[in-house]
Design a protein around this motif. Sequence first.
Motif, mmCIF file in Angstrom:
data_model
loop_
_atom_site.group_PDB
_atom_site.id
_atom_site.type_symbol
_atom_site.label_atom_id
_atom_site.label_comp_id
_atom_site.label_asym_id
_atom_site.label_seq_id
_atom_site.Cartn_x
_atom_site.Cartn_y
_atom_site.Cartn_z
ATOM 1 N N TYR A 19 0.827 -1.219 0.000
ATOM 2 C CA TYR A 19 0.000 0.000 0.000
ATOM 3 C C TYR A 19 0.854 1.259 0.000
ATOM 4 N N HIS A 20 1.930 1.260 0.763
ATOM 5 C CA HIS A 20 2.766 2.460 0.901
ATOM 6 C C HIS A 20 3.910 2.526 -0.109
ATOM 7 N N ASN A 21 3.972 1.582 -1.007
ATOM 8 C CA ASN A 21 5.021 1.600 -2.018
ATOM 9 C C ASN A 21 4.643 2.606 -3.114
ATOM 10 N N ASP A 22 5.461 3.647 -3.278
ATOM 11 C CA ASP A 22 5.122 4.712 -4.235
ATOM 12 C C ASP A 22 5.231 4.258 -5.690
ATOM 13 N N LYS A 23 5.738 3.043 -5.907
ATOM 14 C CA LYS A 23 5.833 2.517 -7.266
ATOM 15 C C LYS A 23 4.623 1.645 -7.624
ATOM 16 N N ARG A 24 3.688 1.540 -6.696
ATOM 17 C CA ARG A 24 2.518 0.677 -6.918
ATOM 18 C C ARG A 24 1.663 1.196 -8.066
ATOM 19 N N LEU A 25 1.280 0.277 -8.955
ATOM 20 C CA LEU A 25 0.381 0.611 -10.064
ATOM 21 C C LEU A 25 -1.035 0.696 -9.506
ATOM 22 N N VAL A 26 -1.644 1.883 -9.598
ATOM 23 C CA VAL A 26 -2.982 2.083 -9.023
ATOM 24 C C VAL A 26 -4.021 1.321 -9.839
ATOM 25 N N ALA A 27 -5.157 1.058 -9.224
ATOM 26 C CA ALA A 27 -6.224 0.293 -9.878
ATOM 27 C C ALA A 27 -6.723 1.011 -11.122
ATOM 28 N N GLY A 28 -7.028 0.231 -12.141
ATOM 29 C CA GLY A 28 -7.531 0.810 -13.391
ATOM 30 C C GLY A 28 -7.526 -0.233 -14.486
ATOM 31 N N ASP A 29 -8.057 0.130 -15.636
ATOM 32 C CA ASP A 29 -8.104 -0.776 -16.779
ATOM 33 C C ASP A 29 -6.841 -0.571 -17.596
ATOM 34 N N HIS A 30 -5.793 -1.296 -17.235
ATOM 35 C CA HIS A 30 -4.489 -1.098 -17.865
ATOM 36 C C HIS A 30 -4.263 -2.074 -19.020
ATOM 37 N N PRO A 31 -3.534 -1.655 -20.061
ATOM 38 C CA PRO A 31 -3.211 -2.575 -21.157
ATOM 39 C C PRO A 31 -2.291 -3.694 -20.674
ATOM 40 N N ALA A 32 -2.335 -4.822 -21.374
ATOM 41 C CA ALA A 32 -1.557 -6.002 -20.969
ATOM 42 C C ALA A 32 -0.060 -5.706 -20.902
ATOM 43 N N GLN A 82 2.276 -6.402 -17.646
ATOM 44 C CA GLN A 82 3.441 -7.290 -17.725
ATOM 45 C C GLN A 82 4.708 -6.561 -17.292
ATOM 46 N N HIS A 83 4.854 -5.306 -17.723
ATOM 47 C CA HIS A 83 6.026 -4.511 -17.354
ATOM 48 C C HIS A 83 6.070 -4.279 -15.842
ATOM 49 N N ASP A 84 4.905 -3.979 -15.266
ATOM 50 C CA ASP A 84 4.857 -3.731 -13.826
ATOM 51 C C ASP A 84 5.163 -4.997 -13.035
ATOM 52 N N PHE A 85 4.696 -6.139 -13.524
ATOM 53 C CA PHE A 85 4.966 -7.414 -12.849
ATOM 54 C C PHE A 85 6.460 -7.704 -12.842
ATOM 55 N N GLU A 86 7.113 -7.459 -13.963
ATOM 56 C CA GLU A 86 8.557 -7.708 -14.057
ATOM 57 C C GLU A 86 9.350 -6.728 -13.204
ATOM 58 N N LYS A 87 8.890 -5.486 -13.159
ATOM 59 C CA LYS A 87 9.610 -4.440 -12.428
ATOM 60 C C LYS A 87 9.341 -4.503 -10.920
ATOM 61 N N HIS A 127 7.863 -8.299 -6.453
ATOM 62 C CA HIS A 127 7.646 -8.565 -5.027
ATOM 63 C C HIS A 127 6.251 -8.158 -4.545
ATOM 64 N N MET A 128 5.600 -7.217 -5.259
ATOM 65 C CA MET A 128 4.264 -6.775 -4.842
ATOM 66 C C MET A 128 3.179 -7.796 -5.169
ATOM 67 N N TYR A 129 3.477 -8.733 -6.053
ATOM 68 C CA TYR A 129 2.457 -9.673 -6.518
ATOM 69 C C TYR A 129 2.551 -11.040 -5.852
ATOM 70 N N VAL A 130 3.641 -11.320 -5.168
ATOM 71 C CA VAL A 130 3.822 -12.641 -4.564
ATOM 72 C C VAL A 130 2.790 -12.900 -3.469
ATOM 73 N N TYR A 131 2.674 -11.960 -2.524
ATOM 74 C CA TYR A 131 1.756 -12.193 -1.410
ATOM 75 C C TYR A 131 0.289 -12.284 -1.855
ATOM 76 N N GLY A 154 2.965 -17.155 -12.549
ATOM 77 C CA GLY A 154 4.319 -16.682 -12.819
ATOM 78 C C GLY A 154 5.140 -16.412 -11.563
ATOM 79 N N ILE A 155 4.700 -16.962 -10.420
ATOM 80 C CA ILE A 155 5.443 -16.780 -9.181
ATOM 81 C C ILE A 155 6.487 -17.878 -9.079
ATOM 82 N N LYS A 156 7.741 -17.487 -8.859
ATOM 83 C CA LYS A 156 8.850 -18.458 -8.809
ATOM 84 C C LYS A 156 8.763 -19.306 -7.555
ATOM 85 N N GLU A 157 9.416 -20.466 -7.615
ATOM 86 C CA GLU A 157 9.405 -21.378 -6.461
ATOM 87 C C GLU A 157 10.117 -20.738 -5.270
#
Length: 225
Positions: A131-144, A148-153, A156-160, A222-225
């Motif tokens: 929530y407090h990460n200033d790099k977080r992509l805010v909710a919205g209808d984003h292109p694929a 994908q770019h945000d997931f790669e960059k 760590h925000m998507y694992v939990y 796409g979450i690594k082991e």
Amino acid sequence: DTCQNFHCKRGKVCHADKQGKPQCICQDPAACPPTKDYEHVCGTDNKTYDGTCQLFGTKCQLEGTKMGRQLHLDYMGSCKYIPPCTDHEVDQFPLRMRDWLKNILIQYYERDLNTSGILTEKQRNKVKKIYHNDKRLVAGDHPAELLQHDFEKNYHMYVYPVHWQFHQLDQHPVDRLLTHSELAPLRASLVPMEHCITRFFQECDGDQDKLIALKEWCHCFGIKE
């Protein structure tokens, strides 16, 4: 009332016999309470039922038959045409699903700022970092491409969120395996909006044992082991 604390599975109701002994009998679909249009559900027989009471009552009355074994809740809402999921669409599905799960947790966290209760303290601490990460992509209808770019960059925000959803579903029993019935609440609510979810879950089951293990679930997202 001997039925007061007597539990019956879905589709059955408690009825006291002549000796007053409680027993479970099939719910009469015609005796189900009236429902609103938005409470209608679609069965796997492609028939619209007034609600889950009517659906599971019907399934109970068909118990022991092939039709009864095959009848399940398909999705919430009246039956409609669900287009087939293409290879391209199923490849993009995890992008939206990961983003959606992250934003669901953010919404829960924001609600808990005023009145706690949705998330546990441990869960709040996990989501607080996102929530407090200033790099977080805010909710919205984003292109694929952006998802994908945000997931790669910001991997760590998507694992939990992915782990959290698995453990929310893994309840009956808690065994680190998701059954068809454990997946049903999530799948049934999303089918009308995300027509690829059924195929996605089918392909997540890599060894085709009708169970999705945590390792298989994470691999699908796409979450690594």
